[in-house]
Each structure stands twice: as structure tokens, then as C-alpha cells.
Motif scaffolding. Sequence first.
Motif, PDB file in Angstrom:
ATOM      1  N   GLN A 199       0.990  -1.289   0.456  1.00  0.00           N
ATOM      2  CA  GLN A 199       0.058   0.365   0.126  1.00  0.00           C
ATOM      3  C   GLN A 199       0.687   1.322   0.144  1.00  0.00           C
ATOM      4  O   GLN A 199       0.902   1.968  -0.723  1.00  0.00           O
ATOM      5  N   SER A 200       2.151   0.917   0.871  1.00  0.00           N
ATOM      6  CA  SER A 200       3.337   2.115   0.854  1.00  0.00           C
ATOM      7  C   SER A 200       3.969   2.526  -0.408  1.00  0.00           C
ATOM      8  O   SER A 200       3.602   3.914  -1.234  1.00  0.00           O
ATOM      9  N   SER A 201       3.886   1.281  -0.963  1.00  0.00           N
ATOM     10  CA  SER A 201       4.863   1.954  -2.742  1.00  0.00           C
ATOM     11  C   SER A 201       3.785   1.779  -3.558  1.00  0.00           C
ATOM     12  O   SER A 201       4.513   2.674  -4.639  1.00  0.00           O
ATOM     13  N   THR A 202       2.669   1.817  -3.543  1.00  0.00           N
ATOM     14  CA  THR A 202       1.233   2.413  -4.704  1.00  0.00           C
ATOM     15  C   THR A 202       1.341   3.999  -4.117  1.00  0.00           C
ATOM     16  O   THR A 202       0.804   4.434  -5.030  1.00  0.00           O
ATOM     17  N   ASN A 203       0.812   4.152  -2.709  1.00  0.00           N
ATOM     18  CA  ASN A 203       1.263   5.625  -2.321  1.00  0.00           C
ATOM     19  C   ASN A 203       2.185   6.061  -3.222  1.00  0.00           C
ATOM     20  O   ASN A 203       2.588   7.225  -4.232  1.00  0.00           O
ATOM     21  N   ILE A 204       3.754   5.732  -3.325  1.00  0.00           N
ATOM     22  CA  ILE A 204       4.378   6.786  -3.426  1.00  0.00           C
ATOM     23  C   ILE A 204       4.459   6.664  -4.736  1.00  0.00           C
ATOM     24  O   ILE A 204       4.815   7.813  -5.880  1.00  0.00           O
ATOM     25  N   ALA A 205       4.483   5.360  -6.226  1.00  0.00           N
ATOM     26  CA  ALA A 205       3.968   5.199  -7.416  1.00  0.00           C
ATOM     27  C   ALA A 205       2.873   6.216  -8.213  1.00  0.00           C
ATOM     28  O   ALA A 205       3.003   7.058  -8.561  1.00  0.00           O
ATOM     29  N   THR A 206       1.969   6.259  -7.140  1.00  0.00           N
ATOM     30  CA  THR A 206       0.166   7.125  -8.173  1.00  0.00           C
ATOM     31  C   THR A 206       1.001   8.392  -7.229  1.00  0.00           C
ATOM     32  O   THR A 206       0.749   9.564  -8.087  1.00  0.00           O
ATOM     33  N   MET A 207       0.614   8.754  -5.697  1.00  0.00           N
ATOM     34  CA  MET A 207       0.715  10.217  -5.400  1.00  0.00           C
ATOM     35  C   MET A 207       2.115  10.707  -5.677  1.00  0.00           C
ATOM     36  O   MET A 207       1.601  11.913  -6.300  1.00  0.00           O
ATOM     37  N   GLY A 208       2.638  10.499  -5.841  1.00  0.00           N
ATOM     38  CA  GLY A 208       4.052  10.927  -5.701  1.00  0.00           C
ATOM     39  C   GLY A 208       4.129  11.310  -7.353  1.00  0.00           C
ATOM     40  O   GLY A 208       5.392  12.442  -7.393  1.00  0.00           O
ATOM     41  N   VAL A 209       4.132  10.583  -8.602  1.00  0.00           N
ATOM     42  CA  VAL A 209       4.786  10.700  -9.512  1.00  0.00           C
ATOM     43  C   VAL A 209       2.770  11.756 -10.149  1.00  0.00           C
ATOM     44  O   VAL A 209       3.252  12.200 -10.700  1.00  0.00           O
ATOM     45  N   LEU A 210       1.829  11.661  -9.568  1.00  0.00           N
ATOM     46  CA  LEU A 210       1.129  12.520  -9.857  1.00  0.00           C
ATOM     47  C   LEU A 210       0.986  14.292 -10.156  1.00  0.00           C
ATOM     48  O   LEU A 210       1.032  14.968 -10.801  1.00  0.00           O
TER      49      LEU A 210
END
Length: 114
Positions: free
Chosen positions: A34-45
Motif C-alpha cells: 500500500q505504501s509503495s503504490t502511494n509513492i508511485a501514484t501520488m508521488g508521480v501524479l
Amino acid sequence: MRIVVDILIVISIFFAFAGVVGMLRMPDSFTRMQSSTNIATMGVLGVIIGGAVYAAFGLHEPEMVVKLLVLGVFYIITNPISGHAICRGAYKHGVRPKKEMKCDKYGEDMVEDK
């Protein structure tokens, strides 16, 4: 315009940092996912939106804006789905959380292959 782009990039850095802290502190692979998808989704967005704002108002290139927005939509759709698929595959292959789960929807949905 430059201030808006900088704010979006700072927001992305915040989500990336929070995701990295979550990956280091979470107890098992499911919560780390869940934390890694947070990085990829919200960090890149935020970076994608910041790039679209800069392309629209700084470079005046609408083609780049459209490409970045399509990329952002694609990212929003595919990243959480891929994270879910990875977690489901891990569960199917025997990876379980350290603590007893109160609600086990993966276990309810699994059909044992015979």
C-alpha cells in the motif's frame, strides 16, 4: 506559474517521503505494498500535473499537455490495479500477514485449484 509547479513538486516529494517511511515501518508485505503504490501514484501524479501546467503556460505546447494528462489518467488507473494483483498473487502463493486478520476477503474469494 512557477510557484504552482514548485508547490506540485513539493506535494509529490511529501507523498514519496511518506511512502518510503511507510515501507520502512510497515510490518508485512501487504501494508508495504500500500505504501509503495502511494509513492508511485501520488508521488508521480504531482510531477505529471506540474509538468502539464508548465507545458501549458510556460512552453505553450498543448500536445505535451494532452500527453501528460493521458499519462496521468493511465497511471491512476493501472497502478492501484497492479498493486492489488501483486498482493493477490502473494496471498495465493502463501504469503500471509504477521498478525491474525479480522477480515480476510482474499481468503473468502480464493478458489483452491485442484
